[in-house]
Design a protein around this motif. Structure first.
Motif, PDB file in Angstrom:
ATOM      1  N   PHE A 217       0.833  -1.197   0.000  1.00 13.44           N
ATOM      2  CA  PHE A 217       0.000   0.000   0.000  1.00 13.44           C
ATOM      3  C   PHE A 217       0.870   1.250   0.000  1.00 13.44           C
ATOM      4  O   PHE A 217       0.591   2.208  -0.739  1.00 13.44           O
ATOM      5  CB  PHE A 217      -0.927  -0.001   1.211  1.00 13.44           C
ATOM      6  CG  PHE A 217      -1.718   1.279   1.364  1.00 13.44           C
ATOM      7  CD1 PHE A 217      -2.793   1.553   0.538  1.00 13.44           C
ATOM      8  CD2 PHE A 217      -1.378   2.207   2.348  1.00 13.44           C
ATOM      9  CE1 PHE A 217      -3.518   2.736   0.665  1.00 13.44           C
ATOM     10  CE2 PHE A 217      -2.100   3.386   2.486  1.00 13.44           C
ATOM     11  CZ  PHE A 217      -3.174   3.642   1.639  1.00 13.44           C
ATOM     12  N   ARG A 218       1.909   1.265   0.797  1.00 10.83           N
ATOM     13  CA  ARG A 218       2.771   2.446   0.860  1.00 10.83           C
ATOM     14  C   ARG A 218       3.440   2.698  -0.486  1.00 10.83           C
ATOM     15  O   ARG A 218       3.552   3.851  -0.926  1.00 10.83           O
ATOM     16  CB  ARG A 218       3.833   2.273   1.952  1.00 10.83           C
ATOM     17  CG  ARG A 218       3.260   2.142   3.373  1.00 10.83           C
ATOM     18  CD  ARG A 218       4.331   2.388   4.418  1.00 10.83           C
ATOM     19  NE  ARG A 218       5.443   1.454   4.309  1.00 10.83           N
ATOM     20  CZ  ARG A 218       5.533   0.315   4.967  1.00 10.83           C
ATOM     21  NH1 ARG A 218       4.533  -0.070   5.771  1.00 10.83           N
ATOM     22  NH2 ARG A 218       6.589  -0.455   4.825  1.00 10.83           N
ATOM     23  N   ARG A 219       3.873   1.653  -1.152  1.00 12.99           N
ATOM     24  CA  ARG A 219       4.520   1.822  -2.457  1.00 12.99           C
ATOM     25  C   ARG A 219       3.531   2.337  -3.492  1.00 12.99           C
ATOM     26  O   ARG A 219       3.832   3.261  -4.260  1.00 12.99           O
ATOM     27  CB  ARG A 219       5.118   0.489  -2.905  1.00 12.99           C
ATOM     28  CG  ARG A 219       6.342   0.130  -2.091  1.00 12.99           C
ATOM     29  CD  ARG A 219       6.913  -1.250  -2.302  1.00 12.99           C
ATOM     30  NE  ARG A 219       6.374  -2.083  -3.312  1.00 12.99           N
ATOM     31  CZ  ARG A 219       6.216  -3.407  -3.160  1.00 12.99           C
ATOM     32  NH1 ARG A 219       6.490  -3.973  -1.997  1.00 12.99           N
ATOM     33  NH2 ARG A 219       5.774  -4.141  -4.162  1.00 12.99           N
ATOM     34  N   LEU A 220       2.359   1.742  -3.514  1.00 11.80           N
ATOM     35  CA  LEU A 220       1.352   2.168  -4.481  1.00 11.80           C
ATOM     36  C   LEU A 220       0.918   3.610  -4.225  1.00 11.80           C
ATOM     37  O   LEU A 220       0.761   4.402  -5.163  1.00 11.80           O
ATOM     38  CB  LEU A 220       0.138   1.236  -4.411  1.00 11.80           C
ATOM     39  CG  LEU A 220      -1.049   1.593  -5.309  1.00 11.80           C
ATOM     40  CD1 LEU A 220      -0.638   1.603  -6.780  1.00 11.80           C
ATOM     41  CD2 LEU A 220      -2.201   0.607  -5.089  1.00 11.80           C
ATOM     42  N   SER A 283       0.379  -1.405 -17.706  1.00  5.65           N
ATOM     43  CA  SER A 283      -0.571  -0.599 -18.476  1.00  5.65           C
ATOM     44  C   SER A 283      -0.625   0.826 -17.938  1.00  5.65           C
ATOM     45  O   SER A 283      -0.702   1.800 -18.709  1.00  5.65           O
ATOM     46  CB  SER A 283      -1.962  -1.240 -18.424  1.00  5.65           C
ATOM     47  OG  SER A 283      -1.945  -2.526 -19.006  1.00  5.65           O
ATOM     48  N   TRP A 284      -0.577   0.980 -16.623  1.00  2.00           N
ATOM     49  CA  TRP A 284      -0.579   2.320 -16.020  1.00  2.00           C
ATOM     50  C   TRP A 284       0.687   3.076 -16.414  1.00  2.00           C
ATOM     51  O   TRP A 284       0.645   4.275 -16.728  1.00  2.00           O
ATOM     52  CB  TRP A 284      -0.704   2.211 -14.513  1.00  2.00           C
ATOM     53  CG  TRP A 284      -0.990   3.506 -13.815  1.00  2.00           C
ATOM     54  CD1 TRP A 284      -1.490   4.656 -14.375  1.00  2.00           C
ATOM     55  CD2 TRP A 284      -0.788   3.800 -12.434  1.00  2.00           C
ATOM     56  NE1 TRP A 284      -1.614   5.637 -13.409  1.00  2.00           N
ATOM     57  CE2 TRP A 284      -1.195   5.135 -12.219  1.00  2.00           C
ATOM     58  CE3 TRP A 284      -0.327   3.051 -11.351  1.00  2.00           C
ATOM     59  CZ2 TRP A 284      -1.139   5.742 -10.968  1.00  2.00           C
ATOM     60  CZ3 TRP A 284      -0.266   3.647 -10.101  1.00  2.00           C
ATOM     61  CH2 TRP A 284      -0.672   4.982  -9.915  1.00  2.00           C
ATOM     62  N   LEU A 285       1.830   2.388 -16.427  1.00  2.00           N
ATOM     63  CA  LEU A 285       3.082   3.012 -16.849  1.00  2.00           C
ATOM     64  C   LEU A 285       2.975   3.502 -18.295  1.00  2.00           C
ATOM     65  O   LEU A 285       3.419   4.621 -18.622  1.00  2.00           O
ATOM     66  CB  LEU A 285       4.237   2.021 -16.711  1.00  2.00           C
ATOM     67  CG  LEU A 285       5.605   2.500 -17.201  1.00  2.00           C
ATOM     68  CD1 LEU A 285       6.073   3.705 -16.405  1.00  2.00           C
ATOM     69  CD2 LEU A 285       6.629   1.367 -17.119  1.00  2.00           C
ATOM     70  N   ALA A 286       2.376   2.701 -19.160  1.00  2.00           N
ATOM     71  CA  ALA A 286       2.197   3.121 -20.547  1.00  2.00           C
ATOM     72  C   ALA A 286       1.344   4.383 -20.627  1.00  2.00           C
ATOM     73  O   ALA A 286       1.613   5.291 -21.435  1.00  2.00           O
ATOM     74  CB  ALA A 286       1.560   1.989 -21.350  1.00  2.00           C
ATOM     75  N   GLY A 287       0.315   4.474 -19.784  1.00  2.00           N
ATOM     76  CA  GLY A 287      -0.521   5.668 -19.762  1.00  2.00           C
ATOM     77  C   GLY A 287       0.253   6.904 -19.326  1.00  2.00           C
ATOM     78  O   GLY A 287       0.072   8.001 -19.893  1.00  2.00           O
ATOM     79  N   LEU A 408       6.926   4.250 -10.347  1.00  2.00           N
ATOM     80  CA  LEU A 408       6.147   3.057 -10.678  1.00  2.00           C
ATOM     81  C   LEU A 408       7.060   1.927 -11.143  1.00  2.00           C
ATOM     82  O   LEU A 408       6.894   0.768 -10.727  1.00  2.00           O
ATOM     83  CB  LEU A 408       5.133   3.400 -11.767  1.00  2.00           C
ATOM     84  CG  LEU A 408       4.308   2.248 -12.349  1.00  2.00           C
ATOM     85  CD1 LEU A 408       3.487   1.575 -11.267  1.00  2.00           C
ATOM     86  CD2 LEU A 408       3.395   2.752 -13.460  1.00  2.00           C
ATOM     87  N   SER A 409       8.035   2.243 -11.981  1.00  4.60           N
ATOM     88  CA  SER A 409       8.955   1.221 -12.478  1.00  4.60           C
ATOM     89  C   SER A 409       9.758   0.599 -11.337  1.00  4.60           C
ATOM     90  O   SER A 409       9.954  -0.622 -11.287  1.00  4.60           O
ATOM     91  CB  SER A 409       9.911   1.828 -13.508  1.00  4.60           C
ATOM     92  OG  SER A 409       9.205   2.330 -14.614  1.00  4.60           O
ATOM     93  N   PHE A 410      10.215   1.436 -10.407  1.00  4.97           N
ATOM     94  CA  PHE A 410      11.069   0.936  -9.337  1.00  4.97           C
ATOM     95  C   PHE A 410      10.279   0.250  -8.220  1.00  4.97           C
ATOM     96  O   PHE A 410      10.671  -0.809  -7.723  1.00  4.97           O
ATOM     97  CB  PHE A 410      11.893   2.087  -8.753  1.00  4.97           C
ATOM     98  CG  PHE A 410      12.786   1.662  -7.619  1.00  4.97           C
ATOM     99  CD1 PHE A 410      13.961   0.961  -7.867  1.00  4.97           C
ATOM    100  CD2 PHE A 410      12.458   1.952  -6.296  1.00  4.97           C
ATOM    101  CE1 PHE A 410      14.777   0.561  -6.822  1.00  4.97           C
ATOM    102  CE2 PHE A 410      13.274   1.558  -5.253  1.00  4.97           C
ATOM    103  CZ  PHE A 410      14.435   0.865  -5.514  1.00  4.97           C
ATOM    104  N   ARG A 414       9.607  -3.586 -10.278  1.00  9.84           N
ATOM    105  CA  ARG A 414      10.747  -4.353  -9.755  1.00  9.84           C
ATOM    106  C   ARG A 414      10.397  -5.088  -8.471  1.00  9.84           C
ATOM    107  O   ARG A 414      11.010  -6.098  -8.139  1.00  9.84           O
ATOM    108  CB  ARG A 414      11.933  -3.415  -9.494  1.00  9.84           C
ATOM    109  CG  ARG A 414      12.502  -2.802 -10.757  1.00  9.84           C
ATOM    110  CD  ARG A 414      13.770  -2.044 -10.457  1.00  9.84           C
ATOM    111  NE  ARG A 414      14.301  -1.389 -11.658  1.00  9.84           N
ATOM    112  CZ  ARG A 414      15.429  -0.688 -11.694  1.00  9.84           C
ATOM    113  NH1 ARG A 414      16.156  -0.556 -10.578  1.00  9.84           N
ATOM    114  NH2 ARG A 414      15.834  -0.118 -12.806  1.00  9.84           N
ATOM    115  N   GLN A 415       9.411  -4.545  -7.744  1.00  5.79           N
ATOM    116  CA  GLN A 415       8.931  -5.209  -6.523  1.00  5.79           C
ATOM    117  C   GLN A 415       7.427  -5.407  -6.681  1.00  5.79           C
ATOM    118  O   GLN A 415       6.636  -4.660  -6.124  1.00  5.79           O
ATOM    119  CB  GLN A 415       9.221  -4.346  -5.296  1.00  5.79           C
ATOM    120  CG  GLN A 415      10.680  -3.940  -5.164  1.00  5.79           C
ATOM    121  CD  GLN A 415      10.891  -2.993  -3.992  1.00  5.79           C
ATOM    122  OE1 GLN A 415      10.502  -3.288  -2.867  1.00  5.79           O
ATOM    123  NE2 GLN A 415      11.507  -1.849  -4.257  1.00  5.79           N
TER     124      GLN A 415
END
Length: 429
Positions: A217-220, A283-287, A408-410, A414-415
């Motif tokens: 949750f914290r990461r998101l 998909s979110w990263l692509a957006g 988001l990528s990291f 990655r996790q």
């Protein structure tokens, strides 16, 4: 895999998102411009009022989330009946906000603040309960995306209506349509699929903080906050940019807003297809990357560039579809993976909405006074003031969006988030 969500059930659940969007767009986009232009409220004063109201709104959301969990423990009917009361309060508060009954800057400032507090509380209670309801229906990634897509697709339809009605038919008509659709949305909610009952458990104020004990949750949330600030700044400044930087002919604002939100609505099925192939996070990263690629061109626009800006609005709307349909589905997956389904959705969405409101508060409370201090004022034609507006509207959001994509990528790719259990849809109405 959970069974597909029938369209009638999706519409019954999601329709309430339409009138709630009537609140979101007027409060976050139309209101600052309306008070500055119609009532002559200084930008610094307006920014302070919005900052105070939105901070109060944000701080109340976690408590409203825990209240929503308590209501779900009692019964879905308790959630629905409380939502009906909030809907009435919301309709009254929003009408009073746009049609103040006082005169003088001091009285107007106090009136705006009071109406904002009332409207925000009712709106937040209704919105958090509605979001939690959808998350409690469960399902895999694609199913959760469909549930959120019904809600956000209806919201986009509401945003389009709210963006064109004030200009075409006036604010009274917009508020009348809002009240009518609010009634229809609540009646449809009565017929929506109901979450599966969960066994009652002893709860206390300590449960308010349970989401923060979940690393996923914290990461998101960190990614969501960065991305949200990147979206909140241009949402606050868009009308100023259209009228002062582009110097678009009067009455063009609804065209730009409609193009933005219509393409967002049309893009949602495409993002659901992307989720089926790439998953939610990719998909979110692509957006995000699409948003930077198309919105960055806004920094090069100037007087008379209404056509190119319309194209930017349409392409940026496609990226908005990802921002609307995917993060909430990711959050529902986090709740399920943590084993908190059916008990703690309100707490999670309370903090989620807290982050959303904090983004909007900072965008209005910091961006507007900063623009004022750097020489920009509504209606200005000075090169320095317009350059400052362009940097704030176009360049800063792209930089923040790239930071969100990197996070988001990291943090999520990655996790990766833990695989969530796949509960089926809840019981029928």
């Amino acid at each position: 895999m959970a069974a597909a969500l029938p369209w009638r059930q999706g519409l019954a659940y999601g329709l309430l998102g339409l009138p709630l969007a009537f609140v979101a767009l007027p409060l976050y986009v139309l209101l600052p411009h309306h008070y500055a232009r119609e009532f002559g409220m200084p930008l610094a004063t307006l920014g302070g009022v919005l900052l105070a109201a939105r901070l109060f709104d944000a701080l109340s959301d976690p408590l409203l989330g825990r209240w929503a969990d308590r209501l779900f423990e009692r019964s879905p009917l308790a959630v629905l009946s409380t939502g009906a009361v909030s809907a009435v309060v919301l309709a009254v508060g929003l009408t009073a906000l746009f049609f103040p009954r006082v005169q003088g800057q001091g009285a107007l400032t106090a009136w705006a603040l009071a109406c904002l507090l009332v409207s925000y509380l009712a709106y937040s209670q209704l919105g958090i309960a509605h979001q939690s309801w959808g998350a409690r229906l469960g399902g895999d990634e694609l199913q959760r995306s469909r549930i959120v897509a019904w809600r956000e697709g209806a919201a986009l339809a509401g945003v389009v209506l709210a963006s064109v009605l004030p200009t075409l038919l006036g604010l009274p008509v917009m508020l009348g349509v809002f009240a009518a659709t609010l009634v229809l949305g609540w009646l449809a909610w009565l017929r929506a699929p109901r979450p599966a009952p969960a066994p009652p458990e002893a709860t206390g104020l300590a449960d308010l903080w349970r989401p923060w004990a979940r690393p996923t949750f914290r990461r998101l949330l960190a990614v969501f906050v960065l991305n949200g600030i990147a979206s909140a700044i241009p949402a606050t400044l868009v009308l100023f940019f259209i009228q002062d930087r582009l110097q678009a002919p009067p009455g063009r604002e609804p065209m730009f807003l409609a193009a933005y939100f219509l393409t967002a609505a049309l893009s949602i099925p495409l993002w659901l297809r992307a989720v089926a192939h790439w998953g939610l996070a990719r998909s979110w990263l692509a957006g995000m990357l699409l948003a930077v690629a198309v919105f960055g061109w806004t920094a090069l626009l100037g007087t008379g560039d209404s056509g190119p800006f319309l194209a930017v609005c349409a392409l940026s709307g496609m990226a908005l579809g990802a921002d609307l349909a995917l993060p909430g589905a990711l959050l529902a997956g986090v709740v399920a993976a943590a084993g908190d389904s059916g008990r703690q959705e309100g707490a999670y969405f309370g903090w989620w909405n807290f982050a959303t409101k904090l983004n909007l508060a900072l965008a209005a409370g910091l961006a507007l006074p900063l623009l004022d201090a750097l020489g920009y004022a509504p209606g200005t034609r000075s090169a320095e003031g317009l350059h400052t507006l362009t940097l704030a509207y176009a360049v800063l959001p792209c930089a923040l969006k790239l930071a969100a994509a990197a996070a988001l990528s990291f943090l999520l790719l990655r996790q990766p988030l833990a695989a969530a259990p796949l509960p089926s849809l809840g019981g029928q109405p």
